[in-house]
Structure formats: C-alpha cells, structure tokens
Design an enzyme around this catalytic site. Structure first.
Site, PDB file in Angstrom:
ATOM      1  N   GLY A  27      41.122  76.281   4.740  1.00 32.83           N
ATOM      2  CA  GLY A  27      40.987  76.492   3.300  1.00 32.83           C
ATOM      3  C   GLY A  27      40.223  77.769   2.996  1.00 32.83           C
ATOM      4  O   GLY A  27      39.764  78.474   3.899  1.00 32.83           O
ATOM      5  N   TYR A  63      39.298  64.806  -9.714  1.00 34.18           N
ATOM      6  CA  TYR A  63      38.520  65.584  -8.745  1.00 34.18           C
ATOM      7  C   TYR A  63      37.015  65.403  -9.001  1.00 34.18           C
ATOM      8  O   TYR A  63      36.243  65.136  -8.082  1.00 34.18           O
ATOM      9  CB  TYR A  63      38.926  67.056  -8.893  1.00 34.18           C
ATOM     10  CG  TYR A  63      38.172  68.036  -8.042  1.00 34.18           C
ATOM     11  CD1 TYR A  63      38.331  68.056  -6.663  1.00 34.18           C
ATOM     12  CD2 TYR A  63      37.328  68.981  -8.629  1.00 34.18           C
ATOM     13  CE1 TYR A  63      37.661  68.990  -5.888  1.00 34.18           C
ATOM     14  CE2 TYR A  63      36.665  69.918  -7.861  1.00 34.18           C
ATOM     15  CZ  TYR A  63      36.831  69.926  -6.492  1.00 34.18           C
ATOM     16  OH  TYR A  63      36.167  70.852  -5.729  1.00 34.18           O
ATOM     17  N   ILE A 114      44.578  69.914   8.682  1.00 35.77           N
ATOM     18  CA  ILE A 114      45.872  69.237   8.762  1.00 35.77           C
ATOM     19  C   ILE A 114      46.982  70.290   8.911  1.00 35.77           C
ATOM     20  O   ILE A 114      48.036  70.029   9.465  1.00 35.77           O
ATOM     21  CB  ILE A 114      46.074  68.327   7.526  1.00 35.77           C
ATOM     22  CG1 ILE A 114      47.118  67.260   7.811  1.00 35.77           C
ATOM     23  CG2 ILE A 114      46.400  69.121   6.276  1.00 35.77           C
ATOM     24  CD1 ILE A 114      47.000  66.051   6.909  1.00 35.77           C
TER      25      ILE A 114
END
Ligand code: SER
Length: 318
Positions: free
Chosen positions: A11, A141, A35
């Site tokens: 990320g 979130y 992932i």
C-alpha cells in the site's frame, strides 16, 4: 534482534515504511507481506503473500521469521469501505484482532496500527479537533477505526500489549499510489499536473481536509515507535496534524510551479465523506509526549513532489 512483519506492505504507506525500516534494521529483518503481488519498492527483501484474515498464516509467519514487531497496515480505505461494508468490517476488524491476539500470545515487543481522522464525525469540533473529541463517525471506515482504537487500548490495558497508533490525516506521497481513499485526490492531482492534463476533482473546491506529506508521516511513525513506552499517555490513537488545505489551494500551489495547470470539479459521493471529517486537528498530546513536529507545508511539499516524481521510473510508480 528486531524482526518486523509489515501487513499491507504494498500500500501507499506500507511501501514507504518497508523501505525505511529496511534501511534502519537491514533488509532481511523486515518481512513485507500483502495479499497483492510485491511492487518494486518491497521486492528487495523477504516478501510473503498474506491475507490478514487468515490468523493461522499470520501466526505461521510470526513463528517462522521469529517476528518481534508487527506494523499492521492492511485495511480497506474510506471510499472503498463505503462500497463494501461487509468486507470493510471483516478485513479491518478481524485483521487487527488476529494481530493483537498473536502479539499477546507470542509476547511481541511492539505493534503499530494506523487509525485516521475518519474516526471523527459531523458532530466533532471542526477546527482544531481535540484528542478526546466525541467521535461518532458517519462512515464504515471510521466505525472500524473507532472500534480498532478501542481494541488497541483494551489489549494494552488488559494484556499489556505495547500497541501504538496514529490518527493519520490524508497522506500525500509520490512514490506509490493510494487506493480507495477520500483524500487520494491530493496525490492524483500531481500526476495529472505533470502530465499536463486538466485534473477533475471529486471533491468541491472548498472541501478543506487535514493532510500530511509522506515524509512527515513516516517520521511520525518511526518517532512514535521509538518513544519510551512510559511517555505515551494515549493508547487509543494519537491525533497528528501537519497541513490543512482545499482542492482550490493545492491547485494554486501547483500553479506557482506549473502556471498552465487547470482543475475542474465534479463532486461525487466522496464529498459527503470529506464533509463529515474535521478541517484541522489539535495534536498537542503528540507534541508533548514524543515531540511530534511536522516539517513540510503545502508549498514545500508541492516543490518536493514536482521535483522528484518525474525522476521515478514507470515501474516504481506502479
Ligand atoms: N486517507 C484516508 C482515506 O481517505 C483517511 O484515513 O480513506
């Protein structure tokens, strides 16, 4: 011997933290996991595929590499979380709970977990939002971040897990692209400006949000993790702040360097998310407890990005 496992290493924040932590501790002592397949920034060192919802696999990696610290970054960001609330809850909560339980059972030295300004909802004080403001987020979130902060505090109080956390503002870096956040426009805008394209902004021109240059965010993370445990008075998550600006202001900052740059506005559902978040944050607890102080303002960040982004190769930017 410090052995670090990073989740979500591919990320935006993970790529940068992997690089810096490998510089500090040696490449072999920082295990990047994601992932997704490794990007060039994390490929130069140990890498493992990992779904953080698979507790057995997390545990297996912690055992195999004799991990002492975890930076648990894997999560769905705000805009993506609104599109898939089930996955947001499952990934953001189960992933954290797995890491905290493993940290407790394996007596890991430290855990880092990112929270966000998204913990605050529409009824929080908009300007200079205090550390202990009511949260009441209006996004999925934000709900996972509030619950996560409480889990961190609980595991610290009840089991002595040394978990540390920051409420990041929107993070702006040029080395990798963010995915699925509301503040991501402030990264894309630089790519469009350098490509001499008009940037279409998904927020309104006066949507002010707290933001931070990646160099400051990385420094804050390292400084927090290096602080003596006894100096930390906040075990939910620390407010940190650097700059606040609107799309119109960042566009003006870019225009100083690229006079022909143009921006247009087509607000979508992300405007509502942005409107529910604070304009600016009070970070006095972080300044007092571990001497937090940002280095970059809007114009110095713009100059740095516009100078360095063109030097990146296409592969590095992906
Ligand atoms: N930058 C994040 C987002 O926009 C907030 O933490 O989702």
């Amino acid at each position: 011997m410090t052995k670090i496992l990073i989740t979500g290493a591919c990320g935006q924040l993970g790529s940068e933290l992997t690089t810096i932590l490998r510089k500090i501790h040696g490449a072999d002592n920082v295990i990047a996991t994601d992932i997704a397949d490794p990007n060039p920034q994390v490929a130069e060192g140990p890498f493992e595929h990992l779904d953080v919802m698979d507790k057995d696999k997390v545990e297996e990696l912690v055992n195999r590499y004799k991990v002492t610290e975890v930076y648990h970054l894997a999560a769905l960001l705000s805009a993506n979380a609104e599109k898939n609330i089930d996955l947001a809850w499952k990934l953001n909560m189960e992933g954290l709970l797995n890491v905290l339980k493993i940290a407790r059972d394996k007596e890991l030295k430290k855990v880092f977990w990112p929270s966000s300004i998204a913990v605050f909802g529409p009824d929080a004080q908009k300007k200079g939002t205090p550390q202990n403001s009511p949260t009441n987020p209006s996004t999925m979130y934000g709900i996972t971040k509030v619950a996560g902060e409480q889990l961190c505090n609980y595991f610290h109080q009840k089991f002595g897990v040394d978990v540390r956390s920051l409420r990041y503002p929107g993070l702006i870096g040029y080395k990798s692209l963010p995915g699925g956040g509301t503040t991501d426009y402030a990264v894309d805008i630089y790519h469009k400006a350098l490509a001499k394209e008009t940037f279409t902004c998904f927020l309104e021109k006066d949507a002010v949000l707290p933001m931070m240059y990646m160099d400051d965010a990385v420094k804050a993370t390292i400084d927090l993790m290096n602080a003596p445990s006894e100096s930390l008075t906040v075990r939910t998550s620390y407010n940190i702040s650097a700059i606040s600006f609107t799309p119109e202001q960042i566009a003006a900052s870019i225009k100083k360097e690229i006079p022909g740059f143009e921006i247009s506005y087509e607000p979508d559902y992300r405007q509502q998310i942005a409107a529910s978040w604070p304009d600016s944050i009070d970070d006095s607890a972080a300044r007092k407890d571990w001497n937090w102080k940002p280095a970059f303002d809007l114009d110095s960040m713009t100059k740095d990005i516009l100078e360095n982004l063109p030097k990146m190769s296409v592969a590095e930017k992906e």
